[in-house]
Write an enzyme that holds these catalytic residues in place. Structure first.
Site, short mmCIF file in Angstrom:
data_model
loop_
_atom_site.label_atom_id
_atom_site.label_comp_id
_atom_site.label_asym_id
_atom_site.label_seq_id
_atom_site.Cartn_x
_atom_site.Cartn_y
_atom_site.Cartn_z
N TYR A 47 -36.29 56.55 -9.22
CA TYR A 47 -35.78 55.33 -9.56
C TYR A 47 -35.55 54.32 -8.30
O TYR A 47 -35.80 52.92 -8.41
CB TYR A 47 -34.40 55.51 -10.30
CG TYR A 47 -33.69 54.29 -10.79
CD1 TYR A 47 -34.01 53.40 -11.65
CD2 TYR A 47 -32.32 54.00 -9.89
CE1 TYR A 47 -33.11 52.37 -12.12
CE2 TYR A 47 -31.76 52.91 -10.46
CZ TYR A 47 -32.35 52.01 -11.30
OH TYR A 47 -31.51 50.99 -11.73
N HIS A 48 -34.91 54.96 -7.42
CA HIS A 48 -34.69 53.98 -6.27
C HIS A 48 -35.98 53.31 -5.72
O HIS A 48 -36.01 52.00 -5.23
CB HIS A 48 -33.72 54.92 -5.26
CG HIS A 48 -33.84 54.24 -3.67
ND1 HIS A 48 -32.72 52.95 -3.55
CD2 HIS A 48 -34.39 54.42 -2.49
CE1 HIS A 48 -32.74 52.70 -2.38
NE2 HIS A 48 -33.61 53.67 -1.80
#
Length: 215
Positions: A47-48
């Site tokens: 996600y990051h």
């Protein structure tokens, strides 16, 4: 009239901003290696990387003014983080406090990022929408991204350093040279795991034990 962006006005800043945006693409290579090696891939990791890539490229198309703050923070934190992992890869054993410092720096980065967006929003409201080279949409996306990062990294910090297992001298197994770790799997802090091959062996052993129990 909107003022000229720092990217256009300062060639040095523009060059390093361009390199920063491009660097987000090869950073995905870390995620690719995890998938190819069939290692655990947690939500925070992918996600990051994906959201930073999309937001950086989107902001570059707008020559966002606040980007200079985000870029400088990211460069500084990543220089410390990847130096730490370089030492680990060379079989050096930095103290655990360094890992805690890195995560603390990341949390600070998220707080400052939210504060800058709040300040930019207030500036647009008082000085006018054309007074600063940043859009309302960019501010909304940025503050949502930074806030979600803060929640995820705070959760990671708690599970790694403040949880019951962490206080008992255990820590999550790190499976990749990144700012994340697997959840729910712990090893004694006195263990001598120093590289990815050691962790892979441990994980493989755990899978084998699970198969034996199932039989």
């Amino acid at each position: 009239m909107v003022k000229q962006s720092f990217i256009e006005h300062d060639r040095v800043s523009g060059f390093w901003t361009w390199l920063f945006v491009l660097s987000k693409l090869p950073e995905l290579g870390d995620t690719v290696f995890i998938v190819l090696r069939k290692q655990p891939l947690i939500f925070l990791h992918w996600y990051h990387h994906i959201t930073v890539l999309m937001y950086s490229w989107f902001s570059y198309t707008e020559y966002t003014a606040s980007a200079r703050w985000f870029i400088v923070m990211n460069y500084c934190v990543h220089s410390v983080m990847y130096s730490y992992y370089a030492l680990r890869a060379l079989n050096f054993k930095p103290p655990r406090s360094i890992a805690m410092l890195i995560t603390t720096l990341q949390l600070t980065q998220m707080v400052v990022g939210c504060a800058i967006n709040i300040w930019a929003h207030g500036f647009l409201q008082t000085a006018g929408k054309n007074s600063c080279n940043i859009s309302e949409m960019n501010i909304k996306l940025s503050i949502a991204m930074y806030f979600s990062y803060f929640v995820l990294f705070a959760r990671f910090f708690y599970k790694t350093y403040l949880s019951t297992n962490a206080r008992k001298g255990k820590r999550p197994i790190q499976v990749t040279a990144s700012s994340t770790a697997t959840s729910g799997q712990y090893i004694d802090s006195g263990s001598s795991l120093t590289g990815k091959s050691d962790v892979q062996s441990l994980l493989a052993g755990g899978q084998a034990n699970s198969k034996i129990k199932a039989q």
